[in-house]
Design a protein around this motif. Structure first.
Motif, PDB file in Angstrom:
ATOM      1  N   ILE A  81       0.825  -1.206   0.000  1.00 53.31           N
ATOM      2  CA  ILE A  81       0.000   0.000   0.000  1.00 53.31           C
ATOM      3  C   ILE A  81       0.864   1.262   0.000  1.00 53.31           C
ATOM      4  O   ILE A  81       0.501   2.294  -0.572  1.00 53.31           O
ATOM      5  CB  ILE A  81      -0.983  -0.013   1.198  1.00 53.31           C
ATOM      6  N   ASN A  82       2.056   1.182   0.602  1.00 50.66           N
ATOM      7  CA  ASN A  82       2.938   2.350   0.653  1.00 50.66           C
ATOM      8  C   ASN A  82       3.490   2.728  -0.716  1.00 50.66           C
ATOM      9  O   ASN A  82       3.987   3.842  -0.894  1.00 50.66           O
ATOM     10  CB  ASN A  82       4.102   2.098   1.615  1.00 50.66           C
TER      11      ASN A  82
ATOM     12  N   LYS B  75      -0.113  11.886   2.670  1.00 47.23           N
ATOM     13  CA  LYS B  75      -1.558  11.767   2.834  1.00 47.23           C
ATOM     14  C   LYS B  75      -1.967  10.439   3.467  1.00 47.23           C
ATOM     15  O   LYS B  75      -3.161  10.163   3.561  1.00 47.23           O
ATOM     16  CB  LYS B  75      -2.248  11.934   1.483  1.00 47.23           C
ATOM     17  N   LYS B  76      -0.990   9.642   3.885  1.00 46.26           N
ATOM     18  CA  LYS B  76      -1.340   8.315   4.389  1.00 46.26           C
ATOM     19  C   LYS B  76      -2.178   8.396   5.662  1.00 46.26           C
ATOM     20  O   LYS B  76      -3.136   7.644   5.836  1.00 46.26           O
ATOM     21  CB  LYS B  76      -0.094   7.472   4.646  1.00 46.26           C
ATOM     22  N   ASP B  77      -1.814   9.293   6.567  1.00 46.59           N
ATOM     23  CA  ASP B  77      -2.591   9.408   7.810  1.00 46.59           C
ATOM     24  C   ASP B  77      -4.026   9.805   7.502  1.00 46.59           C
ATOM     25  O   ASP B  77      -4.974   9.249   8.075  1.00 46.59           O
ATOM     26  CB  ASP B  77      -1.945  10.426   8.747  1.00 46.59           C
ATOM     27  N   SER B  78      -4.200  10.736   6.579  1.00 48.51           N
ATOM     28  CA  SER B  78      -5.551  11.148   6.187  1.00 48.51           C
ATOM     29  C   SER B  78      -6.300   9.993   5.531  1.00 48.51           C
ATOM     30  O   SER B  78      -7.504   9.814   5.750  1.00 48.51           O
ATOM     31  CB  SER B  78      -5.489  12.339   5.225  1.00 48.51           C
ATOM     32  N   PHE B  79      -5.579   9.210   4.734  1.00 45.52           N
ATOM     33  CA  PHE B  79      -6.195   8.057   4.080  1.00 45.52           C
ATOM     34  C   PHE B  79      -6.662   7.035   5.106  1.00 45.52           C
ATOM     35  O   PHE B  79      -7.767   6.508   5.018  1.00 45.52           O
ATOM     36  CB  PHE B  79      -5.203   7.421   3.109  1.00 45.52           C
TER      37      PHE B  79
ATOM     38  N   LEU C 207      -3.591   9.087  -3.713  1.00 42.32           N
ATOM     39  CA  LEU C 207      -2.583   8.324  -4.442  1.00 42.32           C
ATOM     40  C   LEU C 207      -1.383   9.182  -4.821  1.00 42.32           C
ATOM     41  O   LEU C 207      -1.489  10.404  -4.975  1.00 42.32           O
ATOM     42  CB  LEU C 207      -3.202   7.737  -5.714  1.00 42.32           C
ATOM     43  N   LYS C 208      -0.253   8.524  -5.008  1.00 42.68           N
ATOM     44  CA  LYS C 208       0.911   9.199  -5.558  1.00 42.68           C
ATOM     45  C   LYS C 208       0.585   9.682  -6.968  1.00 42.68           C
ATOM     46  O   LYS C 208      -0.149   9.005  -7.709  1.00 42.68           O
ATOM     47  CB  LYS C 208       2.100   8.250  -5.595  1.00 42.68           C
TER      48      LYS C 208
END
Length: 255
Positions: free
Chosen positions: A144-145, A152-156, A244-245
């Protein structure tokens, strides 16, 4: 032999139907007759042997069989699969497993592995599935990383957690065949349990896969009645693209 072929034909039917056809993919199998009533069957769709992506196929096979077969020591190996081998019965055959391609676009391929007890004819699997997404451009198995913007991972994770708790998602990450003609395999088995049998935690696992226009991720959870450590959550790629990136947004055609 007839019984073996009948079972094989059932599992060899396409697990998913796509408008897009990718000729780089091919379905292979290993089959072994256990007794007069059943056979062990490993049916896997991955890259055609002619594509010379053997290391990628080995990685997919390793992950798809993880927890069920040792692909380096058992008869469930790349050589036998490429040969579509019908093997002698052996004590190692405990599971029938189907591996289907769920997504392919711009070099991104997702696969889902669906295990069953070797002679189990029930439509529902209670075994945990394995999910694999491959980037052919980098020849890498993705986590997933690799697709979520780190900023934005924390927000995701908050978004996934909100979705999970808002709708009391209860799906455990395993496979479910909804019909036999043709079989359709879903990413979760639609098991219904009381909400109080599950405890949700903020955070996602590193597993994910793509199917059609959806991103499937796994929110961390504890089940009272299952050993699973997550519930399956799908998000439309249209809404997921914010997280997403940029290169993944481009490759998924979301611009």
């Amino acid at each position: 032999m007839i019984r073996i072929l009948v079972v094989f034909l059932f599992f060899a039917q396409p697990f998913f139907v796509f408008a897009q056809v990718d000729t780089t993919l091919k379905t292979y199998y290993v089959s072994s007759k256990i007794d007069d009533d059943c056979s062990a069957n490993i049916v896997i769709t991955f890259f055609n042997e002619s594509q010379n992506l053997h290391r990628v196929n080995q990685a997919i096979l390793d992950e798809a069989m993880r927890g069920y077969y040792d692909t380096r020591e058992s008869q469930i190996n790349l050589k036998n699969i490429y040969a579509n081998s019908v093997l002698q019965s052996h004590g190692e055959f405990f599971y029938t497993i189907g591996v289907a391609n769920t997504f392919h676009k711009n070099g991104l391929y997702s696969f889902i592995s669906c295990p069953y007890n070797v002679c189990d004819k029930a439509p529902r699997s209670n075994f945990e599935s394995n999910f694999i997404t491959v980037d052919i451009k980098s020849l890498k198995i993705l986590t997933i990383n690799d697709i979520i913007d780190p900023l934005k991972k924390d927000s995701f994770e908050k978004y996934v957690y909100y979705t999970t708790t808002r709708y009391h998602i209860k799906n455990v990450p395993s496979c479910y065949i909804t019909s036999y003609n043709p079989p359709e395999v879903r990413g979760s088995n639609n098991v219904t349990v009381m909400t109080d049998t599950i405890t949700y935690f903020k955070g996602i696992t590193d597993k994910f896969y793509l199917k059609d226009d959806r991103l499937y991720v796994f929110n961390k959870a504890k089940h009272r009645d299952y050993n699973y450590n997550s519930v399956e959550v799908f998000i439309s790629l249209f809404y997921a693209k914010y997280f997403l990136k940029p290169e993944m947004v481009e490759r998924l055609g979301l611009r």
